[in-house]
Design an enzyme around this catalytic site. Structure first.
Site, short mmCIF file in Angstrom:
data_model
loop_
_atom_site.label_atom_id
_atom_site.label_comp_id
_atom_site.label_asym_id
_atom_site.label_seq_id
_atom_site.Cartn_x
_atom_site.Cartn_y
_atom_site.Cartn_z
N THR A 98 -5.05 2.73 -7.78
CA THR A 98 -6.38 2.55 -7.21
C THR A 98 -7.31 3.62 -7.76
OG1 THR A 98 -5.45 1.54 -5.25
CG2 THR A 98 -7.68 2.41 -5.04
N TYR A 121 -1.81 5.91 -4.66
CA TYR A 121 -2.86 6.92 -4.58
C TYR A 121 -2.28 8.19 -5.18
CZ TYR A 121 -5.85 4.29 -1.28
OH TYR A 121 -6.67 3.37 -0.69
N HIS A 137 -12.82 -2.40 -3.16
CA HIS A 137 -12.01 -1.87 -2.05
C HIS A 137 -12.43 -2.51 -0.73
CE1 HIS A 137 -9.29 1.81 -1.46
NE2 HIS A 137 -9.35 1.29 -0.25
N VAL A 161 -12.56 -13.08 -0.46
CA VAL A 161 -11.97 -14.40 -0.69
C VAL A 161 -11.48 -14.97 0.64
CG1 VAL A 161 -10.11 -15.65 -1.85
CG2 VAL A 161 -11.28 -13.78 -3.04
N SER A 220 0.83 -1.21 0.00
CA SER A 220 0.00 0.00 0.00
C SER A 220 0.86 1.26 0.00
CB SER A 220 -0.90 0.01 1.24
OG SER A 220 -1.50 1.28 1.41
N LYS A 272 -7.01 -0.76 -10.27
CA LYS A 272 -7.73 -1.48 -9.22
C LYS A 272 -9.04 -0.74 -8.91
CE LYS A 272 -7.03 -2.96 -4.38
NZ LYS A 272 -7.72 -1.98 -3.53
#
Ligand code: FNR
Length: 365
Positions: free
Chosen positions: A158, A132, A257, A291, A109, A233
């Protein structure tokens, strides 16, 4: 260690809930508003039934695959999630070591609590960097170049976060960062202050920093600063999947998200097939969201995903047992996938076909 007591990844959540401060557990577990999508991200998998084939020689089952050309032993990656030091003092370093020792890919991230350079040194595995884009575009440009230099192999842009979704637990808890945890990549670039006076400090921070003007035309800008492959994403529709193909990105991640942005969007597994059909094999499609079982991964692959990413279970494994916990999460999911494939008559991920699953609409048709 606590991992010895755990038989599936869901059980780490209960351990993490016991161990974490309420503010942190709620931040990890929570979704946006009524959390409809959060609930259905996981339950949607149980509306899909399996159609196993029997009497197939499954004496050798191989779950390995390749992701953007990188050979991996399992179609499972670590999703980018922020602030791993809230879970464990070794934070992203432990996560990176676990992913590397399992031979799979970690997406780090942007909002990590160790710097991307520190994480690059922690484990020798292939890593992607999630980006980001802040109003100050220099920050993205700097971090992309730093990621490239540190050996990251792809940028995960993202696309679903021009603002932060309304996460009511964080508002109620007045979410903020403990003094020992920071967004380490931003050291020297931006002073990160979370103002919790009106609710979620993170929401206020995002409102002040995120570039809400970011749009498809900025893929060109991103490509002008890096030659790394770009994954977008947060794709949930055929329309956006086609725009991604047109923009020339290397792949898309079907994701909501972790249900933390817009509530009432489709559970990601329900959006997958539409995206797969739209891209017509031109670029790979990945999936994250809900998942929790090998059979979930099997279903995602049957509906056309090349691999999945795991978010919260990694954080819970990290909380409960550090590097070993994360490793065990990846191990349990790959063992379950291998078993699901064996019991369905699939010897390799390529053998998993659309005909191995039945979706609800077919059931009632
Ligand atoms: C996230 N996610 C996320 N995504 C991203 O692109 N950048 C980020 O910094 C974060 N941070 C983050 C923090 C936490 C606590 C969570 C739970 C999620 C979303 C993440 O990449 C992924 O899409 C979801 O977590 C997948 O769903 P599951 O596996 O958590 O159900």
């Amino acid at each position: 260690s606590s991992s010895e007591l755990v038989v599936n990844v869901g059980e780490y959540e209960a351990l993490a809930k016991q161990r974490l401060p309420k503010m942190v557990y709620d931040f990890y577990a929570g979704g946006a508003e009524d959390q409809w999508t959060l609930q259905h991200n996981t339950t949607a998998f149980s509306t899909i039934r399996l159609r196993p084939r029997v009497l197939v020689d499954v004496s050798k089952v191989d779950i390995s695959t390749s992701i953007l050309g990188f050979k991996v032993p399992m179609p499972i990656m670590v999703a980018p999630t922020s602030l791993h030091r809230l879970a464990h003092p070794e934070g992203e370093l432990a996560t990176a070591r676990a992913a590397a020792s399992m031979g799979t890919i970690m997406a780090l991230s942007f909002s990590s609590s160790f710097s991307l350079e520190e994480v690059a040194e922690a484990g020798c595995g292939v890593k992607f960097f999630q980006l980001y884009v802040y109003k100050d575009r220099k920050i993205a440009e700097t971090l992309v170049l730093r990621a490239e230099k540190a050996g990251y192999k792809a940028i995960v842009l993202t696309g679903d976060t021009p603002r932060l979704g309304r996460r009511e637990a964080d508002i109620r808890n007045r979410f903020t960062l403990p003094p020992n945890v920071t967004m380490k990549n931003l050291d020297g670039l931006l002073s990160v202050q979370l103002d919790k006076s009106k609710g979620s400090g993170l929401e206020a921070y995002a409102a002040g920093t995120m570039d809400k003007s970011l749009s498809w035309k900025d893929i060109r800008w991103l490509k002008s600063i890096t030659n790394l492959p770009i994954l977008v994403k947060g794709i949930l529709t055929a329309e956006d999947a086609l725009l991604a193909v047109q923009a020339g990105v290397a792949g898309v991640i079907v994701s909501n998200h972790g249900a933390r942005q817009l509530d009432f969007v489709l559970p990601s597994i329900m959006a997958l097939e539409e995206v797969v059909n739209a891209v017509q094999g031109k670029i790979p499609v990945f999936l994250d969201g809900g998942v929790r079982r090998g059979t979930d991964i099997f279903k995602a692959l049957a509906l056309g995903a090349e691999a999945v990413l795991i978010g919260r279970p990694v954080l819970y494994g990290l909380t409960a047992d550090g590097e070993r916990g994360v490793k065990n999460v990846l191990q349990m999911l790959s063992d379950e996938l291998e078993l699901a494939m064996s019991l369905s008559g699939c010897c390799s991920v390529k053998d998993i076909k659309r005909s191995h699953v039945q979706t609800t609409s077919q059931m009632f048709a």
